[in-house]
Design a protein around this motif. Sequence first.
Motif, PDB file in Angstrom:
ATOM      1  N   GLN A  44      31.540  14.248  18.660  1.00 47.05           N
ATOM      2  CA  GLN A  44      32.668  13.568  17.850  1.00 47.05           C
ATOM      3  C   GLN A  44      32.254  13.648  16.342  1.00 47.05           C
ATOM      4  O   GLN A  44      32.781  13.892  15.445  1.00 47.05           O
ATOM      5  N   GLN A  45      31.202  12.926  16.106  1.00 51.09           N
ATOM      6  CA  GLN A  45      30.618  12.619  14.621  1.00 51.09           C
ATOM      7  C   GLN A  45      30.431  13.921  13.948  1.00 51.09           C
ATOM      8  O   GLN A  45      30.647  14.210  12.777  1.00 51.09           O
ATOM      9  N   ALA A  46      29.567  14.963  14.815  1.00 56.13           N
ATOM     10  CA  ALA A  46      29.148  16.280  14.127  1.00 56.13           C
ATOM     11  C   ALA A  46      30.650  16.823  13.671  1.00 56.13           C
ATOM     12  O   ALA A  46      30.739  17.429  12.540  1.00 56.13           O
ATOM     13  N   GLY A  47      31.633  16.551  14.684  1.00 57.37           N
ATOM     14  CA  GLY A  47      32.995  17.332  14.458  1.00 57.37           C
ATOM     15  C   GLY A  47      33.738  16.931  13.209  1.00 57.37           C
ATOM     16  O   GLY A  47      34.336  17.575  12.477  1.00 57.37           O
ATOM     17  N   LEU A  48      33.517  15.842  12.989  1.00 64.52           N
ATOM     18  CA  LEU A  48      34.042  14.926  11.849  1.00 64.52           C
ATOM     19  C   LEU A  48      33.279  15.232  10.357  1.00 64.52           C
ATOM     20  O   LEU A  48      33.814  15.321   9.509  1.00 64.52           O
ATOM     21  N   PHE A  49      32.127  15.369  10.469  1.00 63.02           N
ATOM     22  CA  PHE A  49      31.209  15.562   9.390  1.00 63.02           C
ATOM     23  C   PHE A  49      31.655  17.058   8.910  1.00 63.02           C
ATOM     24  O   PHE A  49      31.789  17.239   7.832  1.00 63.02           O
ATOM     25  N   TYR A  50      31.597  17.981   9.740  1.00 59.87           N
ATOM     26  CA  TYR A  50      31.974  19.443   9.505  1.00 59.87           C
ATOM     27  C   TYR A  50      33.432  19.670   9.573  1.00 59.87           C
ATOM     28  O   TYR A  50      34.051  20.917   9.636  1.00 59.87           O
TER      29      TYR A  50
END
Length: 138
Positions: A44-50
């Motif tokens: 979820q965090q990686a998805g938000l960052f990118y």
Amino acid sequence: MSNMTFTMIKPDATAKGHTGNILQHILDSGFKIKAMKWVHLTAQQAGLFYEVHKERPFYGELVSFMSSGPIVAAILEKDNAVSDFRAVIGATNPAQAAEGTIRKLYAASIGENAIHGSDSNENAKIESDFFFSAFERF
Ligand code: GDP
């Protein structure tokens, strides 16, 4: 923020044991470390960052790769930090990266390309704020 940029040593490079060499390369290139942490992003965090890449065909692959293992996130300081750091890391695709760049030295493919560097002063601020509070910057 024209003298600041944001970087991540990506999961491929940390897994292969390149963290120390990459940090030394960054320091030898004249950057100062203003903030740094070792983290394992959730999907979820990686998805938000990118999120800016949400519509790109490789978004799913990118999110799963960036959450596959620990990374080193850092804020770096130097005059012309964003453009100078992009030169130090090299082209997105390591096959096209110049000799001596971090991606040429340590990256295997366009997806698993060892390191991130902000592409603008605006994104350097957004990305730094994503990872670091004011109390974590020195
Ligand atoms: P960068 O600014 O050089 O990191 O490149 P981009 O902003 O274009 O892409 C962001 C990240 O997405 C890259 O660093 C790669 O990790 C990943 N990426 C870019 N293109 C591809 C691709 O064609 N396939 C895959 N799997 N990942 C890609």
